[in-house]
Design an enzyme around this catalytic site. Sequence first.
Site, PDB file in Angstrom:
ATOM      1  N   LYS A  16       0.669  -1.095   0.495  1.00  0.00           N
ATOM      2  CA  LYS A  16      -0.097   0.188  -0.378  1.00  0.00           C
ATOM      3  C   LYS A  16       1.220   1.002   0.122  1.00  0.00           C
ATOM      4  O   LYS A  16       0.484   2.141  -0.658  1.00  0.00           O
ATOM      5  CB  LYS A  16      -0.753  -0.344   1.120  1.00  0.00           C
ATOM      6  CG  LYS A  16      -2.089   0.439   1.029  1.00  0.00           C
ATOM      7  CD  LYS A  16      -3.020  -0.073   2.147  1.00  0.00           C
ATOM      8  CE  LYS A  16      -4.362  -1.082   2.422  1.00  0.00           C
ATOM      9  NZ  LYS A  16      -3.650  -2.429   1.964  1.00  0.00           N
ATOM     10  N   GLU A  84      10.200 -10.033   7.814  1.00  0.00           N
ATOM     11  CA  GLU A  84      10.134 -11.645   7.281  1.00  0.00           C
ATOM     12  C   GLU A  84      10.306 -12.004   6.188  1.00  0.00           C
ATOM     13  O   GLU A  84       8.647 -11.207   5.080  1.00  0.00           O
ATOM     14  CB  GLU A  84       8.655 -12.018   8.742  1.00  0.00           C
ATOM     15  CG  GLU A  84       9.555 -13.844   8.848  1.00  0.00           C
ATOM     16  CD  GLU A  84       8.220 -14.123   9.514  1.00  0.00           C
ATOM     17  OE1 GLU A  84       7.596 -13.496   9.645  1.00  0.00           O
ATOM     18  OE2 GLU A  84       8.075 -15.722   9.561  1.00  0.00           O
ATOM     19  N   ASP A 131      -9.054  -6.577   6.982  1.00  0.00           N
ATOM     20  CA  ASP A 131      -9.126  -7.207   5.536  1.00  0.00           C
ATOM     21  C   ASP A 131      -8.173  -8.738   5.685  1.00  0.00           C
ATOM     22  O   ASP A 131      -7.365  -8.646   4.423  1.00  0.00           O
ATOM     23  CB  ASP A 131      -7.452  -5.887   5.253  1.00  0.00           C
ATOM     24  CG  ASP A 131      -7.812  -5.526   3.967  1.00  0.00           C
ATOM     25  OD1 ASP A 131      -7.200  -5.359   3.145  1.00  0.00           O
ATOM     26  OD2 ASP A 131      -8.805  -6.155   2.767  1.00  0.00           O
ATOM     27  N   LYS A 133      -8.143 -11.305   3.255  1.00  0.00           N
ATOM     28  CA  LYS A 133      -8.159 -12.168   2.137  1.00  0.00           C
ATOM     29  C   LYS A 133      -7.214 -12.948   1.779  1.00  0.00           C
ATOM     30  O   LYS A 133      -5.956 -12.675   2.258  1.00  0.00           O
ATOM     31  CB  LYS A 133      -8.846 -11.127   1.237  1.00  0.00           C
ATOM     32  CG  LYS A 133      -7.774  -9.616   0.897  1.00  0.00           C
ATOM     33  CD  LYS A 133      -8.628  -8.523   0.070  1.00  0.00           C
ATOM     34  CE  LYS A 133      -7.472  -7.377  -0.107  1.00  0.00           C
ATOM     35  NZ  LYS A 133      -8.581  -6.217  -0.699  1.00  0.00           N
ATOM     36  N   ASN A 136      -3.730 -10.255   1.271  1.00  0.00           N
ATOM     37  CA  ASN A 136      -2.905  -9.497   2.241  1.00  0.00           C
ATOM     38  C   ASN A 136      -1.869 -11.346   3.590  1.00  0.00           C
ATOM     39  O   ASN A 136      -1.956 -11.436   3.552  1.00  0.00           O
ATOM     40  CB  ASN A 136      -3.922  -9.578   3.092  1.00  0.00           C
ATOM     41  CG  ASN A 136      -4.065  -8.260   2.516  1.00  0.00           C
ATOM     42  OD1 ASN A 136      -3.509  -7.251   1.549  1.00  0.00           O
ATOM     43  ND2 ASN A 136      -5.240  -7.629   3.051  1.00  0.00           N
ATOM     44  N   ASP A 149       0.389  -6.878   5.539  1.00  0.00           N
ATOM     45  CA  ASP A 149      -0.530  -5.883   5.763  1.00  0.00           C
ATOM     46  C   ASP A 149      -1.345  -5.738   6.629  1.00  0.00           C
ATOM     47  O   ASP A 149      -2.907  -5.812   5.878  1.00  0.00           O
ATOM     48  CB  ASP A 149      -1.273  -6.412   3.523  1.00  0.00           C
ATOM     49  CG  ASP A 149      -1.188  -5.069   3.202  1.00  0.00           C
ATOM     50  OD1 ASP A 149      -1.141  -4.112   4.322  1.00  0.00           O
ATOM     51  OD2 ASP A 149      -1.550  -5.320   2.276  1.00  0.00           O
ATOM     52  N   THR A 167     -11.849  -4.710  -3.459  1.00  0.00           N
ATOM     53  CA  THR A 167     -12.779  -5.830  -3.436  1.00  0.00           C
ATOM     54  C   THR A 167     -13.182  -5.344  -2.482  1.00  0.00           C
ATOM     55  O   THR A 167     -13.428  -4.648  -1.164  1.00  0.00           O
ATOM     56  CB  THR A 167     -12.359  -7.436  -3.703  1.00  0.00           C
ATOM     57  OG1 THR A 167     -13.636  -7.959  -3.566  1.00  0.00           O
ATOM     58  CG2 THR A 167     -11.596  -7.461  -2.796  1.00  0.00           C
TER      59      THR A 167
END
Length: 263
Positions: A16, A84, A131, A133, A136, A149, A167
């Site tokens: 992002k 990581e 978030d 999904k 991520n 994320d 989405t």
Amino acid sequence: WSINDFQIGCPLGRGKFGRVYLAREKSTKYMIALKLLYKSELVKSRLEKQVLREIEIQTHLQHPNILSLLTYFYDTNRIYLVLEFAARGELYKHLQQQPHGRFSEPEAAKYVYQVADALRHCHLYKVIHRDIKPENLLLDARGNIKLADFGWSVHAPSSKRKTMCGTLDYLPPEMVTGREYDERVDFWCLGVLCYEFLVGRPPFESSQQEDTYRRIQAVDVKYPDHVRSPARDLISKLLRRNPFDRLPLTDVMVHSWVVTQKA
Ligand SMILES: CC(C)CCNC(=O)Cn1cc(-c2ccc3c(-c4nc5ccccc5[nH]4)n[nH]c3c2)cn1
């Protein structure tokens, strides 16, 4: 630490806030994911507070299924995040490579268990991910989930709007209608994730956004024949309109389908 301690490799993707590169620490040859954030860009988009809060969150959240922020440093123009390295990369690419674009029940159950455990850990610190999904989620060298994320995580409870970038498929009803919500939004997302693992597409996917909204509000879930009843039982206990009716994460981890399939 400084950038001279690392050999920079190929780009791993665009997060992002900035670019992520494969990198290796010179003395130990340890592989890491190096994320570069430009101070100028952060100031311009007033994201510096968000980044500092994320650094704060990631520093405290240590869990085998949460991608760790190993350290960070900065120079005049940039902030460097030493993350990581997840050797098997993004889960959604792995999902797309499966026959029929979906996981077997054992593989799906293993990932659902690990994501549930990672989210349970986040909730202990009152952090809602919001978030969850496939995009991520990363996989480490042993094929274990690394939740990454935290670009949208907030402290519970919150009613902070999530600007609709990306989405809508994973949005729970209470976020669709902008009502107040709490960590139970992650229970809903885990149900959407489990459905997508087993079917190869999210449950409320529609060609028009308003149809997706409507299907989310109506919890209009249809299961293809190949989805067997134990898995349907778990998904139906997570995709509940009323957040208080959703199965808590500890119960997901001991659900009969998860326990029998993931072992
Ligand atoms: C503000 C700060 C604290 C945010 C911290 N969180 C992040 O930056 C979230 N984030 C993690 C990444 C990221 C992206 C990719 C990877 C990878 C990785 N491994 C790969 C193997 C093959 C192909 C692609 C791969 N990406 N390992 N670790 C990563 C970490 C990007 N953004």
